[in-house]
Enzyme design. Structure first.
Site, mmCIF file in Angstrom:
data_model
loop_
_atom_site.group_PDB
_atom_site.id
_atom_site.type_symbol
_atom_site.label_atom_id
_atom_site.label_comp_id
_atom_site.label_asym_id
_atom_site.label_seq_id
_atom_site.Cartn_x
_atom_site.Cartn_y
_atom_site.Cartn_z
ATOM 1 N N ASP A 170 0.855 -1.187 0.000
ATOM 2 C CA ASP A 170 0.000 0.000 0.000
ATOM 3 C C ASP A 170 0.892 1.239 0.000
ATOM 4 O O ASP A 170 1.904 1.265 0.698
ATOM 5 C CB ASP A 170 -0.879 -0.007 1.262
ATOM 6 C CG ASP A 170 -2.108 0.862 1.119
ATOM 7 O OD1 ASP A 170 -3.219 0.342 1.255
ATOM 8 O OD2 ASP A 170 -1.959 2.082 0.874
ATOM 9 N N TYR A 214 -13.563 6.784 -14.039
ATOM 10 C CA TYR A 214 -13.469 5.719 -13.038
ATOM 11 C C TYR A 214 -14.113 4.450 -13.585
ATOM 12 O O TYR A 214 -13.542 3.356 -13.551
ATOM 13 C CB TYR A 214 -14.156 6.197 -11.763
ATOM 14 C CG TYR A 214 -14.101 5.247 -10.595
ATOM 15 C CD1 TYR A 214 -12.963 4.492 -10.346
ATOM 16 C CD2 TYR A 214 -15.167 5.134 -9.715
ATOM 17 C CE1 TYR A 214 -12.913 3.636 -9.259
ATOM 18 C CE2 TYR A 214 -15.125 4.291 -8.627
ATOM 19 C CZ TYR A 214 -13.994 3.541 -8.406
ATOM 20 O OH TYR A 214 -13.954 2.702 -7.329
#
Ligand code: UDP
Length: 324
Positions: A31, A149
Site C-alpha cells: 500500500d 473511473y
C-alpha cells in the site's frame, strides 16, 4: 497460504487482511497510503505472520517481488471515491490501469490466483436496477471526470478476463456496490461516514440533489466474506460477480435515519450536484445489485442490514473521536 493484499491499508483491504490472518494465512500488505491509513493496520504490525510494504503498484519490480513472495493475490489497490476521482483524475487513471496491468502480468508468471476488486461504477447511469453482471453499461461524456473511473475499472475487468481466456490465469472479479463500515473515511465522498460525522458534530447533513436517489449498502464484514467465498471456489475464476446489499434506501431517508440514531439536532441541507462535485456532474439515480449469481455459486448473502451497519459506524466514530 501466503496472501498478498494490495491496498491492504485501505478500508476494505485492512478488514480483509485481518480476516485472512484470523484464518491462519500469512499476509503481505502492499500500500502506498494514498487513500489508505497506517492506523488501519498498525495493530497488525509486529506479528510474525504480517508484513507491510509501503510502496506503489506502479513500480513493476515492487509488484513482481510482492507477487513472487505470495501464493495468491487480492488486488484491492485502486483510486476510489467519486470525490477523489474528480479531484485526482490523472493519478486515478494511472493507478487503476497501469497498476492492475502490473499485478496481472506478475501473477501470470506462476499462474497465481487473483481476486480483482471492481466497482458498480462500471454500470454507469443505467437505470434498470437491480443490475445483473451482463447488463449494458451506460456512460456519459469523457469531459465528465466521474466516467473515467467507470472506464478504468471496466478496462481492468477486460484485462483480467483476457488473461483468463488467453493465458488461463485464475482470476475472479468482484464488483462492489456501496460498502460501508469502520475505517471508511468521508474524505473521498462516501455518504455514510460523512453524514455520521456531520450528525455527531451537529452540522448540516449535506444531501446532494433531491435526496430521492437510492443506494443499497453492504457491511464491510459481508464484503470480506464474499471475497473469500469467491476465491475459494474454482468455478468462479474467469467470471464477474456483483457483491453488495440488496435493500435500497433513499439518501434523504438515510440522512433522516442517521440524524435520529445519533440523536442530533443537525439540519438536513440540500446541495446542488454542481456545487458538491463539478459542473455537469451526473449521478446515478438508483443503484443496487442483483446478487443471485454470487449466491448461486457460493451461497453468499449479506448478513447485516442498513440499520446494523449504521449502528456500527456510529459506534466507531463515537469511540474514535479524533477521526470526527
Ligand atoms: N451524497 C450526499 N451527500 C454527501 C455525499 C454523498 O448526498 O455528503 C450522495 C451522493 O451524491 C450519491 C449518494 O450519496 O447520490 C452515494 O454517494 P457515495 O459517494 O457514497 O457513493 P456512490 O455515489 O459511489 O454510490
Amino acid at each position: 497460504m501466503k496472501s498478498l493484499v494490495t491496498g491492504g491499508a485501505g478500508f476494505i483491504g485492512s478488514h480483509l487482511a485481518e480476516r485472512l490472518l484470523e484464518k491462519g494465512d500469512e499476509v503481505i500488505v502492499l500500500d502506498n497510503l494514498s487513500t489508505g491509513r497506517l492506523e488501519n493496520v498498525s495493530h497488525l504490525q509486529g506479528r510474525d505472520d504480517f508484513e507491510l510494504r509501503l510502496d506503489t503498484i506502479l513500480d513493476e519490480a515492487v509488484v513482481r517481488r510482492a507477487v513472487a513472495d505470495s501464493d495468491r493475490i487480492f488486488h484491492l489497490a485502486a483510486a476510489v471515491g467519486v470525490k477523489f476521482i474528480i479531484d485526482n483524475p490523472l493519478e486515478s487513471i494511472e493507478v487503476n490501469v497501469q497498476g492492475t496491468e502490473n499485478i496481472l502480468h506478475a501473477a501470470n508468471q506462476d499462474k497465481k490466483p487473483v481476486f480483482l476488486a471492481s466497482t458498480s461504477e462500471v454500470y454507469g447511469k443505467n437505470e434498470n436496477v437491480p443490475f445483473r453482471e451482463d447488463d449494458d453499461r451506460v456512460l456519459g461524456s469523457t469531459t465528465i471526470s466521474r466516467w473515467s473511473y467507470s472506464c478504468t475499472k471496466a478496462l481492468d475487468e477486460f484485462l483480467a478476463l483476457a488473461f483468463w481466456r488467453e493465458k488461463r490465469l485464475p482470476v475472479v472479479i468482484g464488483r462492489f456496490f456501496n460498502t460501508v463500515g469502520p475505517r471508511q473515511t468521508g474524505r473521498y465522498g462516501m455518504v455514510i461516514p460523512r453524514f455520521v460525522k456531520q450528525a455527531l458534530l451537529g452540522r448540516d447533513l449535506t444531501v446532494h440533489g433531491t435526496g430521492e436517489q437510492t443506494r443499497a449498502f453492504m457491511d464491510v464484514k459481508d464484503a470480506v466474506s464474499a471475497i473469500l467465498a469467491l476465491m475459494e471456489n474454482d468455478d468462479c475464476f474467469g467470471q464477474v460477480f456483483n457483491v453488495g446489499g440488496e435493500k435500497r434506501i433513499s439518501i434523504k431517508r438515510l440522512a433522516e435515519t442517521i440524524k435520529k440514531k445519533v440523536g442530533s439536532d443537525s439540519e438536513i441541507k440540500y446541495i446542488p450536484y454542481e456545487e458538491a462535485y463539478e459542473e455537469g456532474f451526473e449521478d446515478m439515480i438508483h443503484r443496487a445489485p442483483d446478487i443471485s449469481k454470487i449466491n448461486e455459486y457460493t451461497g453468499f448473502k449479506p448478513e447485516n442490514d442498513t440499520s446494523a451497519i449504521l449502528d456500527r459506524v456510529i459506534d466507531y466514530f463515537r469511540s474514535n473521536e479524533e477521526l470526527i
